[in-house]
Design an enzyme around this catalytic site. Sequence first.
Site, short mmCIF file in Angstrom:
data_model
loop_
_atom_site.label_atom_id
_atom_site.label_comp_id
_atom_site.label_asym_id
_atom_site.label_seq_id
_atom_site.Cartn_x
_atom_site.Cartn_y
_atom_site.Cartn_z
N ASP A 159 0.84 -1.20 0.00
CA ASP A 159 0.00 0.00 0.00
C ASP A 159 0.88 1.25 0.00
OD1 ASP A 159 -2.33 -1.73 0.46
OD2 ASP A 159 -1.37 -2.05 2.39
N HIS A 187 -4.53 -3.39 6.56
CA HIS A 187 -4.34 -3.68 5.13
C HIS A 187 -5.68 -4.14 4.58
CE1 HIS A 187 -2.95 -5.10 1.33
NE2 HIS A 187 -3.47 -6.28 1.58
P1 NAI Z 1 -2.03 -18.36 -3.78
O1 NAI Z 1 -3.40 -18.94 -3.55
O2 NAI Z 1 -1.46 -18.35 -5.15
O3 NAI Z 1 -0.99 -19.11 -2.83
C1 NAI Z 1 -1.23 -19.39 -1.49
C2 NAI Z 1 -0.49 -20.67 -1.16
O4 NAI Z 1 -0.61 -20.88 0.24
C3 NAI Z 1 -1.06 -21.90 -1.86
O5 NAI Z 1 -0.01 -22.57 -2.55
C4 NAI Z 1 -1.60 -22.75 -0.71
O6 NAI Z 1 -1.45 -24.14 -0.94
C5 NAI Z 1 -0.75 -22.26 0.44
N1 NAI Z 1 -1.30 -22.50 1.78
C6 NAI Z 1 -2.61 -22.42 2.16
N2 NAI Z 1 -2.72 -22.74 3.46
C7 NAI Z 1 -1.48 -23.00 3.91
C8 NAI Z 1 -0.95 -23.42 5.16
N3 NAI Z 1 -1.75 -23.63 6.21
N4 NAI Z 1 0.38 -23.60 5.27
C9 NAI Z 1 1.18 -23.42 4.21
N5 NAI Z 1 0.74 -23.05 2.98
C10 NAI Z 1 -0.57 -22.85 2.85
O7 NAI Z 1 -2.11 -16.88 -3.16
P2 NAI Z 1 -1.06 -15.69 -3.34
O8 NAI Z 1 -1.45 -14.86 -4.51
O9 NAI Z 1 0.32 -16.21 -3.26
O10 NAI Z 1 -1.42 -14.82 -2.04
C11 NAI Z 1 -1.17 -15.31 -0.74
C12 NAI Z 1 -1.83 -14.42 0.29
O11 NAI Z 1 -1.28 -13.11 0.27
C13 NAI Z 1 -3.34 -14.22 0.11
O12 NAI Z 1 -3.95 -14.30 1.39
C14 NAI Z 1 -3.45 -12.81 -0.41
O13 NAI Z 1 -4.70 -12.25 -0.07
C15 NAI Z 1 -2.34 -12.16 0.37
N6 NAI Z 1 -1.87 -10.87 -0.17
C16 NAI Z 1 -1.50 -9.90 0.74
C17 NAI Z 1 -1.05 -8.68 0.33
C18 NAI Z 1 -0.65 -7.62 1.32
O14 NAI Z 1 -0.37 -6.51 0.88
N7 NAI Z 1 -0.61 -7.86 2.63
C19 NAI Z 1 -0.96 -8.35 -1.11
C20 NAI Z 1 -1.32 -9.44 -2.00
C21 NAI Z 1 -1.75 -10.65 -1.52
#
Ligand code: NAI
Length: 328
Positions: A159, A187
């Site tokens: 952000d 966030h």
């Molecule tokens: P994604 O769905 O591509 O990857 C998430 C991964 O986490 C998947 O491979 C899944 O198998 C794994 N996972 C789920 N539960 C788990 C657990 N208990 N232990 C280990 N691994 C686990 O999602 P992406 O795009 O990589 O995003 C990840 C997170 O980041 C989402 O929650 C998204 O909303 C968040 N995010 C946060 C931002 C921020 O600024 N704080 C910005 C963009 C995304």
Amino acid sequence: MKDPVRVAVTGAAGQIGYSLLFRIASGQMLGEDQPVALQLLEITPALDALKGVAMELEDCAFPLLTEIVQTDDPEVAFGDVNYALLVGSRPRSKGMERKDLLEANGAIFTVQGRALSSSAASDVKVLVVGNPANTNALIAMSNAPDVPNDRFTAMTRLDHNRAKAQLAQKTGTSVNDVTKMTIWGNHSATQYPDIFHAEVGGRSAAELVNDQGWLESEFIPTVQQRGAAIIEARGLSSAASAANAAIDHMRDWALGTPDGDWVSMAIPSDGSYGVPEGIISSFPVTCSGGEYSIVQGLEIDEFSQGRIDATVAELQEERDTVAELGLV
Ligand code: NAI
């Protein structure tokens, strides 16, 4: 060469993981003289995908990468780690209420908090990226009695970077000219990007812009809704810029912020600026010697105070919900 440090990344086979791991391994997070061992956590069904990512990491022949651990066991993933980037979380699915989302993530972050407490190195620094990031960090912190609270942070750096880019565009300058940007609060869409203390080329950004209409109807909503706009345009979420922000957050925490500037980090509130203790909220911070401190003494006008109060109220509601669920 320094001794290697251990870096855990959860959700390592996900989208953000795919942008993040290669940059950590190349030295962009902790410096090009700092060897790293990567400890990658995934859920069991994603271990095959994780294996593919690990193969690609090997194929980069990164001089700084000493070891790759792949596991579905948090105790193994967090064993002796100095840095933990908690990226994996349970995303909101269709029809899911916020309470259900917080509960589903509670199941993940209670377990990971306990595992950090029992397994991580005594100097561990934790960054929660997975949403709802602030409250997930609060849950992990509350379940990690042996880790000092101030080691738990959540990511608002994306952000912060978005706000810098918007302000540079508006003023026809470069992001290098924009300093002292602040993101307050959660966030989420209630976050408050504050330009009243920001500077452009050393001059007050608010005075330079001098356009309250732009601030209220363009700048703030654009920063708040940027994630949704990227999903709309790309069909996928903003993974590369999120990974970049995670690198920025950890690098600055570990290696320090530049003189005369600050960054935004969501951290456990110590009551500064009237933000109640007991929530993890974004503040302007400087970092030095591996520690962060809140920038004090900024004057907050009525407009900004109203915005800060709104985002803080949302964090308190989230905290109350997870407290009712017994997660904190
Ligand atoms: P994604 O769905 O591509 O990857 C998430 C991964 O986490 C998947 O491979 C899944 O198998 C794994 N996972 C789920 N539960 C788990 C657990 N208990 N232990 C280990 N691994 C686990 O999602 P992406 O795009 O990589 O995003 C990840 C997170 O980041 C989402 O929650 C998204 O909303 C968040 N995010 C946060 C931002 C921020 O600024 N704080 C910005 C963009 C995304």
